[in-house]
Design an enzyme around this catalytic site. Structure first.
Site, PDB file in Angstrom:
ATOM      1  N   GLY A  48       0.786  -1.231   0.000  1.00 41.78           N
ATOM      2  CA  GLY A  48       0.000   0.000   0.000  1.00 41.78           C
ATOM      3  C   GLY A  48       0.819   1.283   0.000  1.00 41.78           C
ATOM      4  O   GLY A  48       0.356   2.314  -0.493  1.00 41.78           O
ATOM      5  N   GLU A 103       3.869   4.414   5.765  1.00 45.99           N
ATOM      6  CA  GLU A 103       2.684   3.549   5.582  1.00 45.99           C
ATOM      7  C   GLU A 103       1.591   4.306   4.838  1.00 45.99           C
ATOM      8  O   GLU A 103       1.514   5.532   4.914  1.00 45.99           O
ATOM      9  CB  GLU A 103       2.132   3.138   6.955  1.00 45.99           C
ATOM     10  CG  GLU A 103       2.688   1.834   7.485  1.00 45.99           C
ATOM     11  CD  GLU A 103       2.129   0.594   6.784  1.00 45.99           C
ATOM     12  OE1 GLU A 103       1.606   0.695   5.660  1.00 45.99           O
ATOM     13  OE2 GLU A 103       2.244  -0.491   7.372  1.00 45.99           O
ATOM     14  N   ASP A 104       0.752   3.549   4.154  1.00 39.70           N
ATOM     15  CA  ASP A 104      -0.461   4.163   3.587  1.00 39.70           C
ATOM     16  C   ASP A 104      -1.489   4.376   4.693  1.00 39.70           C
ATOM     17  O   ASP A 104      -2.093   5.440   4.784  1.00 39.70           O
ATOM     18  CB  ASP A 104      -1.039   3.320   2.441  1.00 39.70           C
ATOM     19  CG  ASP A 104      -1.263   1.865   2.815  1.00 39.70           C
ATOM     20  OD1 ASP A 104      -0.669   1.379   3.799  1.00 39.70           O
ATOM     21  OD2 ASP A 104      -2.041   1.196   2.111  1.00 39.70           O
ATOM     22  N   ASP A 107      -4.306   1.228  10.911  1.00 35.30           N
ATOM     23  CA  ASP A 107      -5.691   0.865  11.229  1.00 35.30           C
ATOM     24  C   ASP A 107      -5.716   0.480  12.712  1.00 35.30           C
ATOM     25  O   ASP A 107      -5.882   1.330  13.570  1.00 35.30           O
ATOM     26  CB  ASP A 107      -6.054  -0.291  10.285  1.00 35.30           C
ATOM     27  CG  ASP A 107      -7.535  -0.507  10.143  1.00 35.30           C
ATOM     28  OD1 ASP A 107      -8.251  -0.285  11.118  1.00 35.30           O
ATOM     29  OD2 ASP A 107      -7.980  -0.911   9.055  1.00 35.30           O
ATOM     30  N   PHE A 156     -14.949   1.352   5.181  1.00 37.71           N
ATOM     31  CA  PHE A 156     -14.176   0.670   4.140  1.00 37.71           C
ATOM     32  C   PHE A 156     -13.740   1.700   3.110  1.00 37.71           C
ATOM     33  O   PHE A 156     -14.526   2.151   2.284  1.00 37.71           O
ATOM     34  CB  PHE A 156     -15.008  -0.430   3.495  1.00 37.71           C
ATOM     35  CG  PHE A 156     -14.158  -1.558   2.995  1.00 37.71           C
ATOM     36  CD1 PHE A 156     -12.978  -1.309   2.302  1.00 37.71           C
ATOM     37  CD2 PHE A 156     -14.508  -2.869   3.241  1.00 37.71           C
ATOM     38  CE1 PHE A 156     -12.178  -2.334   1.855  1.00 37.71           C
ATOM     39  CE2 PHE A 156     -13.718  -3.918   2.796  1.00 37.71           C
ATOM     40  CZ  PHE A 156     -12.545  -3.647   2.098  1.00 37.71           C
ATOM     41  N   VAL A 157     -12.475   2.085   3.192  1.00 35.39           N
ATOM     42  CA  VAL A 157     -11.956   3.182   2.369  1.00 35.39           C
ATOM     43  C   VAL A 157     -10.964   2.630   1.347  1.00 35.39           C
ATOM     44  O   VAL A 157     -10.157   1.749   1.670  1.00 35.39           O
ATOM     45  CB  VAL A 157     -11.278   4.223   3.283  1.00 35.39           C
ATOM     46  CG1 VAL A 157     -10.654   5.333   2.468  1.00 35.39           C
ATOM     47  CG2 VAL A 157     -12.291   4.802   4.264  1.00 35.39           C
ATOM     48  N   ASP A 163      -6.563  -0.784  -0.840  1.00 34.41           N
ATOM     49  CA  ASP A 163      -7.218  -1.676  -1.800  1.00 34.41           C
ATOM     50  C   ASP A 163      -8.450  -2.350  -1.231  1.00 34.41           C
ATOM     51  O   ASP A 163      -8.655  -2.421  -0.014  1.00 34.41           O
ATOM     52  CB  ASP A 163      -6.243  -2.761  -2.259  1.00 34.41           C
ATOM     53  CG  ASP A 163      -5.991  -3.822  -1.173  1.00 34.41           C
ATOM     54  OD1 ASP A 163      -5.640  -3.446  -0.044  1.00 34.41           O
ATOM     55  OD2 ASP A 163      -6.180  -5.022  -1.457  1.00 34.41           O
TER      56      ASP A 163
HETATM   57  C1  PRP Z   1      -2.328  -2.455   5.509  1.00 33.82           C
HETATM   58  C2  PRP Z   1      -1.433  -1.238   5.701  1.00 33.82           C
HETATM   59  C3  PRP Z   1      -0.678  -1.578   6.929  1.00 33.82           C
HETATM   60  C4  PRP Z   1      -1.636  -2.436   7.719  1.00 33.82           C
HETATM   61  C5  PRP Z   1      -2.260  -1.596   8.774  1.00 33.82           C
HETATM   62  O1  PRP Z   1      -1.616  -3.439   4.840  1.00 33.82           O
HETATM   63  O2  PRP Z   1      -0.598  -1.025   4.590  1.00 33.82           O
HETATM   64  O3  PRP Z   1       0.518  -2.292   6.650  1.00 33.82           O
HETATM   65  O4  PRP Z   1      -2.670  -2.887   6.830  1.00 33.82           O
HETATM   66  O5  PRP Z   1      -3.176  -2.350   9.530  1.00 33.82           O
HETATM   67  P1  PRP Z   1      -3.097  -2.440  11.113  1.00 33.82           P
HETATM   68  O6  PRP Z   1      -2.780  -1.055  11.625  1.00 33.82           O
HETATM   69  O7  PRP Z   1      -4.473  -2.896  11.483  1.00 33.82           O
HETATM   70  O8  PRP Z   1      -2.054  -3.422  11.472  1.00 33.82           O
HETATM   71  P2  PRP Z   1      -2.295  -4.765   4.260  1.00 33.82           P
HETATM   72  O9  PRP Z   1      -2.027  -5.889   5.201  1.00 33.82           O
HETATM   73  O10 PRP Z   1      -3.729  -4.489   3.906  1.00 33.82           O
HETATM   74  O11 PRP Z   1      -1.428  -5.009   2.967  1.00 33.82           O
HETATM   75  P3  PRP Z   1      -1.222  -4.042   1.693  1.00 33.82           P
HETATM   76  O12 PRP Z   1      -0.313  -2.919   2.128  1.00 33.82           O
HETATM   77  O13 PRP Z   1      -0.575  -4.937   0.694  1.00 33.82           O
HETATM   78  O14 PRP Z   1      -2.582  -3.533   1.278  1.00 33.82           O
END
Ligand code: PRP
Length: 183
Positions: A48, A103-104, A107, A156-157, A163
């Site tokens: 991301g 980070e993107d 959460d 859900f963004v 993604d």
């Molecule tokens: C997303 C995002 C962070 C993580 C955050 O990655 O890039 O790495 O989730 O979530 P958290 O704070 O609840 O731990 P994802 O696992 O969706 O993979 P991606 O970057 O390939 O979309």
């Protein structure tokens, strides 16, 4: 792709490309001031963070380097467990380096809590976090975040790296995904 290309897939646009560009430039200016002469290493967490690392690094006026990690969360479905497996590690030795993890989205914060402990054990000179988005209502593990783009509602963004089933990362705006897409 912008939101007009997929307007029926979104219920609301939260941030436009122009708003995102403007905020990335503001954060870059802060980093320019904080890291002058320090050649920070931007560590992007795949997948991301690709968009934000690409835009943030080009908005910087100071030198920086980039490296990438890929991680996978152990756990079922969409729930982050907090136990993280490193799928791709850094090529760079962090000893003595000024590191900014990019980070993107943060959460629950569980992924970065693990990652920060792991990176801190490699003796960097400094270690900070920049995230483009944060969901304050979802946080389970408090993290010190040095640089934040925008806060998001706990919905859900998608877009700008975020993604749904691998799609929408290339959406230039950020918006709430319509339930008919995932229901
Ligand atoms: C997303 C995002 C962070 C993580 C955050 O990655 O890039 O790495 O989730 O979530 P958290 O704070 O609840 O731990 P994802 O696992 O969706 O993979 P991606 O970057 O390939 O979309």
């Amino acid at each position: 792709m912008d939101s007009t290309d997929i307007s029926s897939d979104l219920t609301e646009i939260l941030y436009t490309k122009d708003q995102i560009d403007a905020r990335v430039r503001e954060v870059a200016a802060q980093i320019d001031a904080d890291y002058e002469g320090k050649n920070p290493l931007l560590v992007g967490v795949l997948n991301g963070a690709v968009m934000v690392v690409a835009d943030l690094s080009r908005a910087l006026k100071i030198h920086c380097e980039m490296d990438w990690m890929a991680v996978s969360s152990y756990g079922s479905g969409t729930q982050t467990s907090g136990v993280v497996r490193i799928l791709k590690d850094l090529n760079t030795n962090l000893e003595g380096r000024h590191v900014i993890v990019v980070e993107d989205i943060i959460d629950t914060g569980l992924t970065l809590t693990y990652l920060m402990q792991n990176l801190a054990s490699r003796d960097p000179a400094s270690l900070k976090i920049m995230t483009m988005f944060r969901k304050p209502e979802a946080i389970q593990s408090p993290l010190e975040i040095a640089y934040v783009g925008y806060d998001l509602p706990n919905r859900f963004v998608v877009g700008y790296g975020l993604d749904y089933a691998g799609r929408y990362r290339n959406l230039t705006d950020v918006g709430i995904l319509s339930p008919h897409i995932y229901a």
